[in-house]
Design a protein around this motif. Structure first.
Motif, PDB file in Angstrom:
ATOM      1  N   CYS A  20       0.830  -1.158   0.031  1.00  0.00           N
ATOM      2  CA  CYS A  20       0.018   0.014  -0.099  1.00  0.00           C
ATOM      3  C   CYS A  20       0.922   1.264   0.022  1.00  0.00           C
ATOM      4  N   HIS A  21       0.613   2.186  -0.751  1.00  0.00           N
ATOM      5  CA  HIS A  21       0.939   3.359  -0.701  1.00  0.00           C
ATOM      6  C   HIS A  21       0.307   4.383   0.114  1.00  0.00           C
ATOM      7  N   MET A  22       0.918   5.044   0.949  1.00  0.00           N
ATOM      8  CA  MET A  22       0.163   5.862   2.093  1.00  0.00           C
ATOM      9  C   MET A  22       0.588   7.254   1.996  1.00  0.00           C
ATOM     10  N   PRO A  59      -6.199  15.863  14.064  1.00  0.00           N
ATOM     11  CA  PRO A  59      -6.503  14.393  13.399  1.00  0.00           C
ATOM     12  C   PRO A  59      -5.217  14.019  12.375  1.00  0.00           C
ATOM     13  N   LEU A  60      -4.976  12.769  12.327  1.00  0.00           N
ATOM     14  CA  LEU A  60      -3.854  12.028  11.408  1.00  0.00           C
ATOM     15  C   LEU A  60      -4.462  11.941  10.006  1.00  0.00           C
ATOM     16  N   LYS A  61      -4.105  12.710   9.140  1.00  0.00           N
ATOM     17  CA  LYS A  61      -4.600  12.535   7.676  1.00  0.00           C
ATOM     18  C   LYS A  61      -3.893  11.382   7.044  1.00  0.00           C
ATOM     19  N   VAL A  62      -4.828  10.548   6.572  1.00  0.00           N
ATOM     20  CA  VAL A  62      -4.347   9.326   5.702  1.00  0.00           C
ATOM     21  C   VAL A  62      -5.043   9.277   4.380  1.00  0.00           C
ATOM     22  N   LYS A  63      -4.262   9.216   3.438  1.00  0.00           N
ATOM     23  CA  LYS A  63      -4.811   8.831   1.957  1.00  0.00           C
ATOM     24  C   LYS A  63      -3.948   7.637   1.422  1.00  0.00           C
ATOM     25  N   TYR A  64      -4.501   6.769   0.857  1.00  0.00           N
ATOM     26  CA  TYR A  64      -3.696   5.488   0.398  1.00  0.00           C
ATOM     27  C   TYR A  64      -4.365   4.810  -0.730  1.00  0.00           C
ATOM     28  N   PHE A  65      -3.365   3.985  -1.575  1.00  0.00           N
ATOM     29  CA  PHE A  65      -3.966   3.076  -2.513  1.00  0.00           C
ATOM     30  C   PHE A  65      -3.323   1.689  -2.371  1.00  0.00           C
ATOM     31  N   CYS A  66      -3.862   0.745  -2.389  1.00  0.00           N
ATOM     32  CA  CYS A  66      -3.275  -0.747  -2.402  1.00  0.00           C
ATOM     33  C   CYS A  66      -3.376  -1.368  -3.458  1.00  0.00           C
ATOM     34  N   ALA A  67      -2.257  -2.368  -3.846  1.00  0.00           N
ATOM     35  CA  ALA A  67      -2.509  -3.141  -4.871  1.00  0.00           C
ATOM     36  C   ALA A  67      -1.822  -4.764  -4.261  1.00  0.00           C
ATOM     37  N   SER A  68      -2.585  -5.966  -4.748  1.00  0.00           N
ATOM     38  CA  SER A  68      -2.246  -7.011  -4.426  1.00  0.00           C
ATOM     39  C   SER A  68      -2.291  -7.859  -5.877  1.00  0.00           C
ATOM     40  N   LEU A 103      -6.237  -1.937  -8.154  1.00  0.00           N
ATOM     41  CA  LEU A 103      -5.712  -0.892  -6.997  1.00  0.00           C
ATOM     42  C   LEU A 103      -6.911  -0.620  -6.146  1.00  0.00           C
ATOM     43  N   GLU A 104      -6.890  -0.363  -4.974  1.00  0.00           N
ATOM     44  CA  GLU A 104      -8.015  -0.132  -4.267  1.00  0.00           C
ATOM     45  C   GLU A 104      -7.562   1.205  -3.440  1.00  0.00           C
ATOM     46  N   TYR A 105      -8.682   2.095  -3.556  1.00  0.00           N
ATOM     47  CA  TYR A 105      -8.397   3.571  -3.060  1.00  0.00           C
ATOM     48  C   TYR A 105      -9.059   3.938  -1.757  1.00  0.00           C
ATOM     49  N   GLY A 106      -8.583   4.504  -0.890  1.00  0.00           N
ATOM     50  CA  GLY A 106      -9.283   5.016   0.359  1.00  0.00           C
ATOM     51  C   GLY A 106      -8.484   6.063   0.727  1.00  0.00           C
ATOM     52  N   SER A 107      -9.178   6.819   1.932  1.00  0.00           N
ATOM     53  CA  SER A 107      -8.508   7.776   2.489  1.00  0.00           C
ATOM     54  C   SER A 107      -9.270   8.145   3.662  1.00  0.00           C
ATOM     55  N   GLY A 108      -8.533   8.766   4.490  1.00  0.00           N
ATOM     56  CA  GLY A 108      -9.308   9.226   5.878  1.00  0.00           C
ATOM     57  C   GLY A 108      -8.672  10.092   6.812  1.00  0.00           C
ATOM     58  N   MET A 109      -9.295  10.281   7.855  1.00  0.00           N
ATOM     59  CA  MET A 109      -8.369  11.163   8.959  1.00  0.00           C
ATOM     60  C   MET A 109      -8.360  10.172  10.230  1.00  0.00           C
ATOM     61  N   ARG A 122     -13.458  11.012   2.004  1.00  0.00           N
ATOM     62  CA  ARG A 122     -13.563  10.449   0.729  1.00  0.00           C
ATOM     63  C   ARG A 122     -12.572  10.920  -0.143  1.00  0.00           C
ATOM     64  N   GLY A 123     -12.068  10.007  -1.212  1.00  0.00           N
ATOM     65  CA  GLY A 123     -11.317  10.469  -2.176  1.00  0.00           C
ATOM     66  C   GLY A 123      -9.698  10.285  -1.859  1.00  0.00           C
ATOM     67  N   ALA A 124      -9.288   9.894  -2.866  1.00  0.00           N
ATOM     68  CA  ALA A 124      -7.740   9.607  -2.797  1.00  0.00           C
ATOM     69  C   ALA A 124      -6.870  10.080  -3.671  1.00  0.00           C
ATOM     70  N   ASN A 125      -6.953  11.389  -4.014  1.00  0.00           N
ATOM     71  CA  ASN A 125      -5.888  11.932  -5.222  1.00  0.00           C
ATOM     72  C   ASN A 125      -4.901  12.454  -4.421  1.00  0.00           C
ATOM     73  N   PHE A 126      -3.627  12.204  -4.838  1.00  0.00           N
ATOM     74  CA  PHE A 126      -2.455  12.465  -4.269  1.00  0.00           C
ATOM     75  C   PHE A 126      -1.967  13.625  -4.715  1.00  0.00           C
TER      76      PHE A 126
END
Length: 197
Positions: A150-152, A161-170, A175-181, A193-197
């Motif tokens: 996963c790229h984070m 709050p800790l802000k986290v955006k990520y995408f994961c690959a297996s 690719l799976e996208y997600g984000s949050g705080m 929501r949304g995972a634009n870097f």
């Protein structure tokens, strides 16, 4: 709950990830919905560690990061012997907190995760007081034993709050996208929501 999914009631203790000391006990309900969405968690914790002490520890980690003479860059944390260089410990601590958000959002009733390794980390220099890092983390999926990369991107300032955006690959998935705080230390989790870097 027939229409919704399975609900679990949990009682557990929490520990400091570094010292392994008990820092509190929690009661939680976890509902795994039948739809493919994150579990609904309701949690109440009683802490044996003083909140002021937690804030002081957060500030110590933050000051270590801010007083680096050059940006933190590292690979393979911990190394193959389980060691973490002292200069990389703050980056590791933030990776543990940030990846916990990914693991929570990706987990299902039948799949769980833990962070196996930080494959790479790079700190970005910002003009404001926030710290920002790019990570590649490896998550170990249970029970499949699959390793998921996963790229984070993580942004943090104590008291925010800790802000986290990520995408994961297996191998089995695109690719799976997600984000949050995610709040630092011991507070609750918020969503974005949304995972634009």
């Amino acid at each position: 709950i027939p229409e919704s999914g399975h609900k679990y009631y949990l009682q557990f203790t929490t520990e400091d990830y570094k010292s392994r000391e008990n820092v509190g006990s929690c009661l939680a309900t976890v509902l795994y919905p039948k739809t493919k969405s994150p579990p609904a968690v309701n949690i109440k914790c009683t802490y044996t560690k003083d909140q002021k002490q937690i804030q002081e520890e957060d500030n110590r980690v933050y000051q270590k990061i801010r007083h680096q003479t050059k940006p933190i860059i590292g690979n393979n944390i911990p190394d193959s012997y389980g060691n973490i260089e002292p200069a990389l410990e703050p980056a590791w601590a933030l990776a543990v907190a940030g990846s916990s958000y990914i693991m929570w959002e990706k987990s299902t009733e039948n799949l769980g995760y833990f962070m196996a390794q930080v494959k790479s980390v790079k700190q970005w220099i910002r003009k404001d007081d926030f710290t920002e890092f790019d990570y590649t983390v490896l998550l170990h999926e249970i029970p499949t034993q699959e390793i998921i990369s996963c790229h984070m991107r993580l942004t943090w300032l104590p008291g925010h709050p800790l802000k986290v955006k990520y995408f994961c690959a297996s191998e089995n998935q695109g690719l799976e996208y997600g984000s949050g705080m995610e709040s630092g230390s011991a507070a609750g989790i918020l969503h974005e929501r949304g995972a634009n870097f």
